[in-house]
Design a protein around this motif. Structure first.
Motif, PDB file in Angstrom:
ATOM      1  N   PRO A 118      50.311  46.400  24.993  1.00 27.76           N
ATOM      2  CA  PRO A 118      49.009  46.165  24.346  1.00 27.76           C
ATOM      3  C   PRO A 118      47.902  47.075  24.886  1.00 27.76           C
ATOM      4  CG  PRO A 118      49.825  44.178  25.455  1.00 27.76           C
ATOM      5  CD  PRO A 118      50.772  45.266  25.789  1.00 27.76           C
ATOM      6  N   TYR A 119      48.050  47.604  26.089  1.00 27.46           N
ATOM      7  CA  TYR A 119      46.982  48.448  26.636  1.00 27.46           C
ATOM      8  C   TYR A 119      47.366  49.909  26.639  1.00 27.46           C
ATOM      9  CZ  TYR A 119      46.086  43.883  28.658  1.00 27.46           C
ATOM     10  OH  TYR A 119      45.901  42.554  28.849  1.00 27.46           O
ATOM     11  N   ASN A 135      52.559  50.133  15.244  1.00 22.51           N
ATOM     12  CA  ASN A 135      52.179  48.736  15.417  1.00 22.51           C
ATOM     13  C   ASN A 135      53.090  48.063  16.430  1.00 22.51           C
ATOM     14  OD1 ASN A 135      50.165  48.978  13.594  1.00 22.51           O
ATOM     15  ND2 ASN A 135      51.365  48.185  11.867  1.00 22.51           N
ATOM     16  N   ALA A 136      54.376  48.454  16.377  1.00 23.68           N
ATOM     17  CA  ALA A 136      55.329  47.897  17.329  1.00 23.68           C
ATOM     18  C   ALA A 136      54.925  48.240  18.754  1.00 23.68           C
ATOM     19  CB  ALA A 136      56.736  48.439  17.052  1.00 23.68           C
ATOM     20  N   LEU A 137      54.392  49.436  18.953  1.00 26.18           N
ATOM     21  CA  LEU A 137      53.971  49.868  20.295  1.00 26.18           C
ATOM     22  C   LEU A 137      52.848  48.970  20.814  1.00 26.18           C
ATOM     23  CD1 LEU A 137      54.200  51.920  22.598  1.00 26.18           C
ATOM     24  CD2 LEU A 137      52.496  53.311  21.416  1.00 26.18           C
ATOM     25  N   GLN A 173      60.023  49.584  21.813  1.00 27.13           N
ATOM     26  CA  GLN A 173      59.277  49.890  20.585  1.00 27.13           C
ATOM     27  C   GLN A 173      60.231  49.976  19.407  1.00 27.13           C
ATOM     28  OE1 GLN A 173      57.330  53.606  20.904  1.00 27.13           O
ATOM     29  NE2 GLN A 173      56.227  53.434  18.971  1.00 27.13           N
ATOM     30  N   GLN A 174      61.361  50.680  19.640  1.00 27.12           N
ATOM     31  CA  GLN A 174      62.355  50.820  18.566  1.00 27.12           C
ATOM     32  C   GLN A 174      62.925  49.465  18.180  1.00 27.12           C
ATOM     33  OE1 GLN A 174      65.276  53.551  19.960  1.00 27.12           O
ATOM     34  NE2 GLN A 174      63.910  55.318  19.714  1.00 27.12           N
ATOM     35  N   ASN A 175      63.281  48.678  19.215  1.00 25.58           N
ATOM     36  CA  ASN A 175      63.873  47.377  18.946  1.00 25.58           C
ATOM     37  C   ASN A 175      62.950  46.497  18.123  1.00 25.58           C
ATOM     38  OD1 ASN A 175      66.100  48.106  20.335  1.00 25.58           O
ATOM     39  ND2 ASN A 175      65.608  46.963  22.206  1.00 25.58           N
ATOM     40  N   VAL A 176      61.669  46.456  18.564  1.00 30.08           N
ATOM     41  CA  VAL A 176      60.697  45.606  17.870  1.00 30.08           C
ATOM     42  C   VAL A 176      60.522  46.088  16.435  1.00 30.08           C
ATOM     43  CG1 VAL A 176      58.262  44.933  17.791  1.00 30.08           C
ATOM     44  CG2 VAL A 176      59.508  44.892  19.962  1.00 30.08           C
ATOM     45  N   ALA A 177      60.417  47.388  16.263  1.00 27.07           N
ATOM     46  CA  ALA A 177      60.222  47.948  14.928  1.00 27.07           C
ATOM     47  C   ALA A 177      61.405  47.582  14.032  1.00 27.07           C
ATOM     48  CB  ALA A 177      60.058  49.456  15.022  1.00 27.07           C
TER      49      ALA A 177
END
Lengths: 399, 343
Positions: free
Chosen positions: A186-187, A179-181, A166-170
């Motif tokens: 996705p579920y 939103n990154a989460l 999540q951190q990396n994507v953010a």
């Protein structure tokens, strides 16, 4: 005439039942055991089974082989997070060691139940865009424990992985973390029980144990009572009187049933007081089911009594049958876990249906229509058993 | 002698009654009739088939072959009718130790559908009859064997039976209780005109109590008559039974007597007494002569009447005790199997 006969038969049965109960209540030692048995039974199954709180401070050996990369050391962040989670749940007790061999040694000596190894290229891999590897070492000689550790740690690691992702994507996409989460995971999975309130393994097991105790009480008590009277000679006193042979069976069954129900009520009370079990359905239906269970099964007891020459044989025969039944009828383990062959056997056992319908009534608050299939199966069982038992008993008694 | 107004009315009819347990025949085609208000004895050693016969007649065991009727009712087809007519005093006590005397009687009485008031009255009468009124609220488990056996007999009388079966009613009782129970049996028979069938392995008991005796051995009735006739039957056969006390008794002397043609058996009772069974007109003289000829010093002499023991010996060719002792030599497991079957 027929009416008169039926009335006599029932009144004689109650006489016999009353006599048996008088004998029972005047036997102090027997009475004490009668009350202690359900208490032991309850204590045993109530406390030995795993609950959430029982997974505490599992000793785990930790090996950190990570060498770091370019000044970063992601493994220490990982361990830090693990420690933070552990402080909240105190599930694990971590001990640092050097390598896999040391872990094995610790498992052998019993100092650890399992181990975690962080690979030496952990940081390097993650920073260079590859997957880092964490190995979980388990003790195969204790499959249940190893499965539990595996499940617990996988969950912990996955959660940590998700947070990291999540951190990396953010960071990389410059997004809002929530939103990154949604991209990483996705579920969102939620569990909701079909009924309100907290449930434990005990709620699953209590109805079954009640059914089992009542039926066991009748099943072992009936052959013992009849063959004991035969050995002592008092059965002749009843057989030489102009009474329907069936009233002997019925009378004995009523007495044993009263005994069983007394134990059943004790179990129910204990599980309500000690383990917080609540009855969601109709309590009368609960007792009606217990009675029906006994009816479905009493014929088998009578047949065995007829074949057994003495009390010892009768009790042994009953125990031989009771044991597999205890484990195959889904009282302790769900039937669905069993291999198909065993499931087939368990479908032939009346106790399966009693335990199942009792569970539905007590836990799920089911009413009669909801358990109609079980009810009809039990009634059919009972009728078949009785039809076989009565002539067999009559013959055996005039040998 | 008791007066029997219904002398010829047959109460029990037994016709070729047979019971087989697998290959073992416990009762072998026996037939006899018992008249109303008669005391009929089945006399025989252990394992002769007495108990099995009683169990069949009291509807507890189904005959393999043959029929029997009690009061005109077939014991198989009309078993519940028969059950109303009979009372059973079994070899084992039919009594619950944890219940009181009164509770026991009330329980069994209720099985006969006796109305509450009648039952209450009858229980009191019966307890009074056997002098147990004082103990009516005590648990039977605390009773002595004699008291228990009195209860056991009284229990069988709850339904005022027309036929009473007594299986070894004095077995294991002390001499005093034995006498009491025998008196009681006589009393029931005389006052209520109850027909009684009793089994015993005791000769004197059969002799004292029974109007007629069936001697049963190996599941067959070997002889059936009144005790006096049975005894006369061997006296009539010219049997002499002598007990001699000889001061200088030697094995040699016994051998000499045994060697006489007229002598059947000689048994040594103790160091100076011998019992001699002999037959023939000249038996008496030739025995005495031969002893004197051998310088035997006869101190005393008894010419005794034959007992049922002698009858049994005469009929079956061996003493009843011998049979009982023989039984012990059968291997244990087999003996138990047989005993259980017989019961």
């Amino acid at each position: 005439m027929i009416n008169m006969g039926a009335k006599n038969m029932i009144s004689h049965s109650f006489r016999i039942a009353w006599k048996d109960l008088m004998e029972l209540f005047r036997n102090r030692m027997g009475l004490v055991l009668l009350i202690l048995m359900p208490i032991f039974m309850m204590g045993m199954v109530g406390f030995i089974y795993p609950s959430e709180t029982s997974l505490n401070n599992i000793p785990i050996a930790l090996v950190n082989e990570d060498k770091g990369f370019g000044g970063y050391n992601l493994s220490s962040t990982f361990i830090l997070t693990l420690n933070t989670i552990n402080e909240n749940t105190s599930m694990l007790t971590l001990t640092n060691t050097l390598n896999l061999d040391e872990i094995r040694e610790m498992i052998q000596t019993g100092d650890a139940e399992g181990g975690i190894i962080i690979s030496n290229e952990f940081t390097q891999n993650i920073i260079s865009g590859k997957q880092g590897t964490i190995t979980i070492v388990t003790d195969q000689s204790n499959p249940q424990m190893s499965a539990m550790i595996q499940a617990v740690m996988s969950q912990v690691f996955e959660e940590m992985g998700t947070t990291l992702a999540q951190q990396n994507v953010a960071n990389q996409l410059g997004m809002d973390p929530s939103n990154a989460l949604a991209i990483v995971k996705p579920y969102n999975i939620q569990t909701e029980g079909s009924i309100e309130g907290e449930f434990s393994y005990f709620d699953f097991i209590a109805p079954g144990i009640m059914a089992m105790t009542v039926m066991m009480s009748v099943m072992t008590g009936l052959p013992a009572a009849i063959s004991q009277e035969r050995e002592v000679g008092t059965l002749d006193g009843m057989m030489v009187a102009p009474i329907n042979r069936f009233s002997v069976i019925l009378g004995k069954t009523i007495a044993q049933m009263a005994r069983g129900i007394l134990q059943g009520v004790l179990i129910l009370a204990l599980s309500m007081i000690l383990f917080g079990v609540t009855i969601h359905g109709n309590i009368l239906l609960v007792f009606a089911l217990l009675l029906l269970g006994v009816f479905s099964f009493v014929g088998l007891g009578v047949v065995l009594t007829s074949f057994a020459k003495d009390q010892e044989t009768a009790v042994m025969m009953m125990t031989t049958i009771m044991f597999p039944m205890m484990f195959l009828s889904g009282v302790f383990f769900p039937i669905e876990q069993m291999p198909p062959f065993m499931q087939g056997i368990s479908k032939l056992l009346p106790l399966t249906y009693v335990a199942d319908s009792l569970r539905k009534v007590m836990v799920l608050g089911a009413d009669i229509p909801a358990i109609a299939p079980e009810l009809s199966i039990l009634i059919v069982f009972g009728i078949i058993m009785t039809v076989i038992a009565v002539p067999v008993f009559k013959r055996a008694m005039t040998r | 002698m008791k007066v029997k107004s219904l002398e010829n009315e047959v109460m029990i009819q037994v016709n070729n009654l047979t019971k087989k347990f697998n290959e073992f025949t416990a009762v072998d085609h026996i037939s006899f009739d018992v008249k109303k208000s008669e005391i009929f004895g089945l006399l025989g050693p252990n394992g002769a088939g007495k108990t099995t016969t009683i169990r069949m007649l009291s509807t507890l065991s189904r005959p393999t072959e043959g029929t029997a009727a009690i009061g005109g009712y077939d014991i198989v087809k009309r078993d519940n009718k028969v059950r109303q007519l009979i009372g059973l005093v079994s070899e084992k006590m039919i009594m619950y130790d944890r219940l009181t005397a009164k509770e026991n009687l009330r329980f069994f009485g209720k099985l006969y559908n006796i109305p509450k008031v009648t039952l209450h009255q009858r229980i009191n009468e019966l307890l009074e009859l056997v002098q147990l009124t004082k103990w009516k609220d005590s648990k039977v488990g605390t009773f002595s064997t004699g008291m228990k056996q009195r209860m056991n007999v009284v229990r069988a009388l709850l339904n005022l039976p027309e036929v009473l079966f007594l299986d070894e009613p004095t077995l294991g009782l002390d001499p005093q209780s034995t006498v009491e129970v025998r008196e009681f049996i006589k009393k029931i028979n005389q006052e209520n005109k109850t027909t009684i069938i009793l089994t015993t392995h005791m000769m004197n008991e059969a002799d004292i109590l029974c109007d007629r005796i069936g001697i049963i051995d190996h599941g067959k009735i070997a002889a059936l008559d009144m005790p006096t006739n049975l005894k006369n039957s061997i006296s009539g056969a010219n049997t002499t039974i002598l007990i001699l006390e000889i001061a200088n008794l030697t094995p040699d002397l016994i051998a000499t007597v045994r060697g006489l043609k007229c002598v059947e058996t000689v048994s040594q009772e103790n160091t100076s007494h011998i019992k001699i069974h002999a037959h023939g007109e000249e038996a008496f003289d030739s025995i005495i002569d031969s002893i004197r000829g051998r310088k035997g010093n006869i101190v005393s002499m008894q010419n005794i009447q034959p007992t049922l023991e002698d009858v049994f010996l005469h009929i079956t060719g061996r003493a009843i005790r011998d049979k009982a002792d023989n039984k012990i030599s059968i291997p244990t497991h087999r003996r138990f199997r047989q005993q259980r079957r017989v019961r």
